[in-house]
Design a protein around this motif. Structure first.
Motif, short mmCIF file in Angstrom:
data_model
loop_
_atom_site.label_atom_id
_atom_site.label_comp_id
_atom_site.label_asym_id
_atom_site.label_seq_id
_atom_site.Cartn_x
_atom_site.Cartn_y
_atom_site.Cartn_z
N GLU A 106 0.81 -1.31 -0.04
CA GLU A 106 0.15 -0.06 0.00
C GLU A 106 0.93 1.25 0.00
N GLN A 107 1.96 1.26 0.90
CA GLN A 107 2.71 2.19 0.93
C GLN A 107 4.33 1.55 0.89
N THR A 117 8.35 -3.18 4.81
CA THR A 117 7.46 -2.90 5.99
C THR A 117 6.08 -2.87 5.29
N GLY A 118 4.94 -2.88 6.10
CA GLY A 118 3.65 -3.22 5.76
C GLY A 118 3.42 -4.39 5.08
N ARG A 255 -1.40 -5.85 7.80
CA ARG A 255 -0.23 -5.03 7.37
C ARG A 255 0.24 -4.08 8.04
N ASN A 256 -0.55 -3.37 8.70
CA ASN A 256 -0.41 -2.00 9.33
C ASN A 256 -1.02 -2.30 10.62
N PRO A 257 -0.02 -2.66 11.64
CA PRO A 257 -0.42 -2.78 13.11
C PRO A 257 -1.01 -1.82 13.78
N LYS A 258 -0.71 -0.56 13.26
CA LYS A 258 -1.60 0.56 13.83
C LYS A 258 -3.11 0.75 13.82
N SER A 259 -3.32 -0.20 12.66
CA SER A 259 -4.83 -0.16 12.27
C SER A 259 -5.73 -1.13 13.19
N GLY A 260 -4.83 -1.98 14.09
CA GLY A 260 -5.35 -2.80 15.03
C GLY A 260 -4.91 -4.28 14.63
N ASN A 270 5.96 -1.12 12.76
CA ASN A 270 6.29 -1.61 11.67
C ASN A 270 6.46 -3.13 11.48
N LEU A 271 6.05 -3.78 10.45
CA LEU A 271 6.22 -5.42 10.31
C LEU A 271 7.05 -5.72 8.99
N GLY A 272 8.11 -6.22 9.24
CA GLY A 272 8.84 -6.94 8.44
C GLY A 272 9.20 -8.30 8.61
#
Length: 295
Positions: A106-107, A117-118, A255-260, A270-272
């Motif tokens: 996505e980004q 990441t993501g 993909r984005n932990p900040k979204s839950g 950040n997930l890698g």
């Protein structure tokens, strides 16, 4: 008759050993044709030697209905572990996307030397499958124990350190507050180019730093009785352990932990990931033969 048999047994063993060695060499030479080398450099790897380590096991534990720290146990890692020295980079992942084997991000990162990441657990699995096909080697995510083994002295034990016999809820609340405060501070870090956090004693870079990393270990929930005996244990493979500056649990599609999606505590920003290379039977054959052949 028996004497003759006993005297010829060493010679038979030696002959059998030579036959086995010749057969093994023939298998190696007559193996499938080598595939063309990939058009990109192979990942740099480090070999972590076998060792016995004291490890706080993964999982959410409760005792007599109250949350407790998971136990610390001695585990034996009996085989060498071959793991990527660096986290998979944005440039690495972009090759998989270009080959239509990985989903687009996505980004995407602005620089190729940043860790990718993501990415979800599914994205990491897709990349491992693509890399395995391209290289003719077997790549996969590490287990939680393998990751901790590779992290060595940089593994962070973020247990609360509470006495399981203590029933004072205020002490647990304070311990939770201190741990979550330190976790939130760690979340503010921006990913840096791979190698920025240096190598540990095994030559593995940026481990327990930079970004959090997916593992293949599923979430376990373990319930103990008042005497410490296991009452029940469940496994949920829709949620996986991620490791970094603290351990967290993430749903496989996040993909984005900040979204839950974190099952408990503060999620990482950040997930890698990085991968383990499994040794094939061809890799293990020389060591096997050296153990089996007579001196």
């Amino acid at each position: 008759m028996a004497t003759t048999l006993n005297l010829s047994l060493p010679r038979l063993t030696t002959s059998l050993g030579l036959l086995l060695m010749a057969g093994a060499a023939a298998l190696l030479l007559a193996g499938p044709a080598r595939r063309p080398a990939p058009a990109f450099p192979l990942p740099q790897t480090a070999i972590v030697p076998p060792a016995t380590l004291l490890h706080r096991v993964d999982g959410e534990y409760s005792r007599a209905g109250r949350p407790i720290d998971a136990p610390r146990v001695e585990i034996r890692m009996g085989r060498p572990l071959e793991i990527m020295r660096y986290q998979v980079t944005a440039a690495d992942y972009a090759r998989c996307v270009a080959a239509s084997a990985c989903k687009r991000l996505e980004q995407p990162a602005a620089r190729g030397d940043l860790p990718v990441t993501g990415v979800s657990h599914s994205d990491a699995a897709d990349y491992a499958a693509w890399l395995s096909r391209e290289t003719g080697m077997t790549w996969r995510l590490p287990s939680d124990r393998e990751w901790a083994h590779a992290a060595g002295s940089r593994f962070i034990d973020d247990a609360r350190g509470l006495d399981p016999e203590n029933t004072n809820p205020a002490l647990r609340w304070l311990a939770d507050y201190e741990r979550e405060t330190s976790r939130k501070a760690a979340r503010d870090a921006v990913p840096q180019p791979v190698g920025s956090f240096g190598a540990n004693e095994h030559g593995v870079h940026d481990i327990a730093g930079n970004v959090w990393e997916w593992t293949q270990s599923c979430l376990r929930r373990v319930s103990l009785d008042a005497g410490g005996r296991t009452v029940s244990e469940t496994t949920n493979c829709g949620i996986y352990v991620v490791e970094g500056q603290h351990r967290a649990m993430m749903t496989f599609f996040v993909r984005n932990p900040k979204s839950g999606g974190c099952s408990v505590g503060t999620p990482p920003d950040n997930l890698g990931f990085r991968l383990v290379r499994e040794q094939s039977w061809r890799d293990r054959l020389p060591a096997f033969m050296s153990r089996r052949l007579p001196a």
